[in-house]
Design a protein around this motif. Structure first.
Motif, short mmCIF file in Angstrom:
data_model
loop_
_atom_site.label_atom_id
_atom_site.label_comp_id
_atom_site.label_asym_id
_atom_site.label_seq_id
_atom_site.Cartn_x
_atom_site.Cartn_y
_atom_site.Cartn_z
N VAL A 327 -8.32 10.03 -2.27
CA VAL A 327 -6.67 9.81 -2.00
C VAL A 327 -6.42 8.50 -1.88
O VAL A 327 -7.12 7.41 -1.39
CB VAL A 327 -6.34 10.30 -0.41
CG1 VAL A 327 -5.00 10.20 0.03
CG2 VAL A 327 -6.76 11.69 -0.17
N GLU A 328 -5.43 8.23 -3.02
CA GLU A 328 -4.90 6.82 -3.08
C GLU A 328 -4.20 6.36 -1.93
O GLU A 328 -3.36 7.07 -1.52
CB GLU A 328 -4.20 6.83 -4.53
CG GLU A 328 -3.78 5.41 -4.96
CD GLU A 328 -4.84 4.60 -5.63
OE1 GLU A 328 -4.80 3.37 -5.77
OE2 GLU A 328 -6.00 5.08 -6.01
N HIS A 329 -4.41 5.20 -1.48
CA HIS A 329 -3.59 4.24 -0.50
C HIS A 329 -3.88 5.04 0.94
O HIS A 329 -2.88 4.98 1.56
CB HIS A 329 -2.16 4.35 -0.78
CG HIS A 329 -1.93 3.44 -2.25
ND1 HIS A 329 -1.18 4.13 -3.15
CD2 HIS A 329 -2.52 2.33 -2.48
CE1 HIS A 329 -1.26 3.12 -3.99
NE2 HIS A 329 -1.85 2.14 -3.65
N GLY A 330 -4.73 5.85 1.03
CA GLY A 330 -5.32 6.35 2.43
C GLY A 330 -5.67 5.15 3.35
O GLY A 330 -6.25 4.37 3.12
N LYS A 340 -12.09 5.06 -1.72
CA LYS A 340 -10.84 5.70 -1.42
C LYS A 340 -11.34 6.66 -0.49
O LYS A 340 -12.43 6.95 -0.41
CB LYS A 340 -10.28 6.33 -2.65
CG LYS A 340 -9.81 5.19 -3.52
CD LYS A 340 -9.41 5.87 -4.96
CE LYS A 340 -8.99 5.02 -6.03
NZ LYS A 340 -8.50 5.69 -7.44
N GLN A 373 -2.20 11.14 -3.60
CA GLN A 373 -1.59 10.02 -3.25
C GLN A 373 -0.95 10.19 -1.68
O GLN A 373 -0.85 11.37 -1.16
CB GLN A 373 0.00 9.67 -4.04
CG GLN A 373 -0.49 9.31 -5.27
CD GLN A 373 -0.82 7.94 -5.36
OE1 GLN A 373 -0.50 6.89 -4.61
NE2 GLN A 373 -1.73 7.84 -6.57
N ALA A 374 -1.42 9.22 -0.67
CA ALA A 374 -1.23 9.47 0.68
C ALA A 374 0.29 9.23 0.80
O ALA A 374 0.84 8.41 0.03
CB ALA A 374 -2.02 8.32 1.36
N PRO A 375 0.76 9.99 1.95
CA PRO A 375 0.17 10.57 3.02
C PRO A 375 -0.02 11.99 2.49
O PRO A 375 0.71 12.46 1.76
CB PRO A 375 1.07 10.41 3.97
CG PRO A 375 2.44 10.52 3.36
CD PRO A 375 2.23 9.61 2.17
N LYS A 406 -3.09 9.47 6.70
CA LYS A 406 -1.99 8.67 6.61
C LYS A 406 -1.90 7.68 5.49
O LYS A 406 -3.05 7.21 5.17
CB LYS A 406 -1.89 7.83 8.11
CG LYS A 406 -1.54 8.91 9.19
CD LYS A 406 -1.66 8.26 10.41
CE LYS A 406 -1.48 9.25 11.53
NZ LYS A 406 -1.20 8.42 12.89
N LYS A 407 -0.66 7.07 5.20
CA LYS A 407 -0.63 6.15 4.09
C LYS A 407 -0.81 4.81 4.90
O LYS A 407 -0.51 4.59 5.95
CB LYS A 407 0.75 6.11 3.69
CG LYS A 407 1.09 5.28 2.37
CD LYS A 407 2.45 5.61 1.62
CE LYS A 407 2.59 4.64 0.57
NZ LYS A 407 3.93 4.99 -0.07
N ARG A 408 -1.15 3.90 3.83
CA ARG A 408 -1.46 2.46 4.36
C ARG A 408 -0.23 1.94 4.92
O ARG A 408 0.79 2.01 4.07
CB ARG A 408 -2.29 1.80 3.53
CG ARG A 408 -3.74 1.90 3.18
CD ARG A 408 -4.35 1.30 2.23
NE ARG A 408 -5.59 1.99 1.74
CZ ARG A 408 -6.26 1.37 0.75
NH1 ARG A 408 -5.75 0.46 0.05
NH2 ARG A 408 -7.54 2.05 0.33
N SER A 409 -0.16 1.22 5.93
CA SER A 409 1.35 0.64 6.73
C SER A 409 0.97 -0.94 6.76
O SER A 409 -0.18 -1.43 6.52
CB SER A 409 1.41 1.28 7.98
OG SER A 409 0.43 0.90 9.01
#
Length: 426
Positions: A327-330, A340, A373-375, A406-409
């Motif tokens: 998952v990209e940007h997880g 990843k 892609q996340a999320p 979750k997506k990186r914040s």
């Protein structure tokens, strides 16, 4: 420009990848003797697995042809699903003047809808069919529209109803470009067997349908006699006898309907149960006078072949554990940005039984993206496990996300900076 390149890259790497699972258990099966379709009298015929809708044998199965009184199975099931059996039906002049075969109902008489259904299915009375259609649909045309809508709703796209009794008919209609075209009352063998399968396996009124079509004889009165309870003038009684002779020709014969017109020839649609298997057949243009028995010979050949060569099996009964998907940007615990996050997957498995012969082969293909892609939310469908029988898609099971990612914040990146500051050896 850099953002565009990144976007295009994301699209490319998320194309579906397909994995094929080899099933050696199927490869060991010996070849089943092919059914010789040339031995059938019918110009169009099918043997169908009534539970799955899969065609086991077909002969010109998708060619539209007139189907005569086999039409009445749709008239019956649609009426059972759309009206109350205690409804009182008033006979119109149009219904009363229908040609033979008929009950000889008279204009102005009244009948219980339930009684007319027995007249329809046991004796194939054409006047009863029209009286039913006018009561349920407001008119023959209105009922025909209901029939066509019902056919499409159950997947029968090559069927066109004009009459409720199956008498040969044609109408002028507008095509998609507004031009006039002629449509005839017709169906295909595959559609007709599909309608029968719906009647006995899927309809909420399947038990009522079977009860009517399996009844050997039925006696009823017009409402005038029912009301008076005497043999007063204008009161009449009727006895209908089931003309589906095939009910007594093979063990397990379940239901069926015959038909004949000059254009359609002899037709038959029927069903049979054997050891937990349910077969449906449809025969169109199965001879003309004096070949009335051809349909019974074809019916026996098709049903016997099905009994001898097909067994019910669960085609989804194969173990498969899908590999995790990156998952990209997880936003995972690993803050090194070197790996990843891996999304764990689960399959929503459901039993899917089908009739298979020894020569049938089952292939399983997992269709999954190479990455996401996340999320990603838990229980989201991310792919499918597809089951093919002889190369045709037969069942599909969803592959679901087994966890939330979750997506990186901004906070995640802030914590990344802090971790690197406090742990410089990273």
């Amino acid at each position: 420009m850099k953002r565009v390149l990144c976007y295009l890259t994301a699209i490319i790497i998320t194309f579906l990848s397909i994995f094929t699972l080899d099933l050696p258990v199927q490869a060991k099966r010996k070849k089943t003797a092919e059914f010789d379709k040339s031995q059938l009298y019918a110009r169009s015929a099918v043997l169908m697995d009534a539970d799955s809708g899969r065609l086991l044998i077909e002969k010109d199965a998708d060619h539209p042809m007139p189907m005569a009184s086999t039409t009445k199975i749709m008239t019956c099931i649609l009426t059972l699903e759309s009206a109350q059996m205690d409804d009182l039906v008033t006979v119109s002049a149009y219904a009363a003047k229908m040609p033979e075969v008929k009950l000889h109902i008279m204009e102005g008489e009244h009948y219980r809808l339930k009684d007319l259904l027995y007249s329809l299915m046991l004796e194939s009375h054409n006047d009863a069919a029209v009286a039913i259609a006018e009561h349920v649909g407001g008119s023959v045309e209105g009922f025909a529209q209901m029939m066509n809508e019902k056919a499409k709703s159950i997947g029968c796209m090559d069927t066109f109803f004009i009459t409720p009794n199956g008498l040969d008919a044609s109408v002028q209609v507008k095509d998609s470009q507004g031009a006039d075209s002629t449509k005839v009352h017709s169906t295909t063998a595959s559609d007709l067997a599909g309608i029968m399968s719906y009647c006995i396996r899927q309809s909420p009124k399947k038990e009522e349908f079977l009860k009517i079509t399996r009844t050997q004889s039925y006696t009823f009165h017009n409402y005038e006699q029912e009301k008076s309870q005497t043999a007063a003038p204008g009161t009449r009684s009727f006895t209908c006898v089931n003309h589906n002779a095939f009910l007594h020709m093979m063990d397990g014969a379940l239901t069926g309907k015959t038909g004949f017109t000059g254009n359609a020839g002899y037709c038959y649609v029927g069903a049979l149960e054997s050891n937990g298997r349910t077969f449906a057949i449809a025969l169109l243009a199965c001879g003309w006078p004096n070949n009335k028995t051809y349909k019974w010979k074809d019916a026996r050949k098709l049903f016997q072949y099905g009994i001898d060569h097909y067994e019910q099996k669960d085609i989804t009964n194969y173990d498969y554990v899908p590999n995790p998907i990156p998952v990209e940007h997880g936003a995972g615990k690993d803050r090194l940005l070197k790996t990843k996050m891996q999304l764990q997957l689960m399959i929503k498995q459901q039993e899917q039984k089908m009739l298979l012969s020894e020569s049938d082969s089952v292939q399983v293909r997992a269709e999954l993206p190479k990455q996401l892609q996340a999320p990603v939310k838990k229980n989201t469908k991310v792919g499918s496990l597809n089951y093919y029988v002889n190369g045709e898609l037969a069942a599909q099971m969803p592959i679901l996300a087994a966890q939330d990612i979750k997506k990186r914040s901004l906070r995640w990146y802030f914590m990344l900076v802090l971790s690197r500051y406090f742990y410089p050896y990273f």
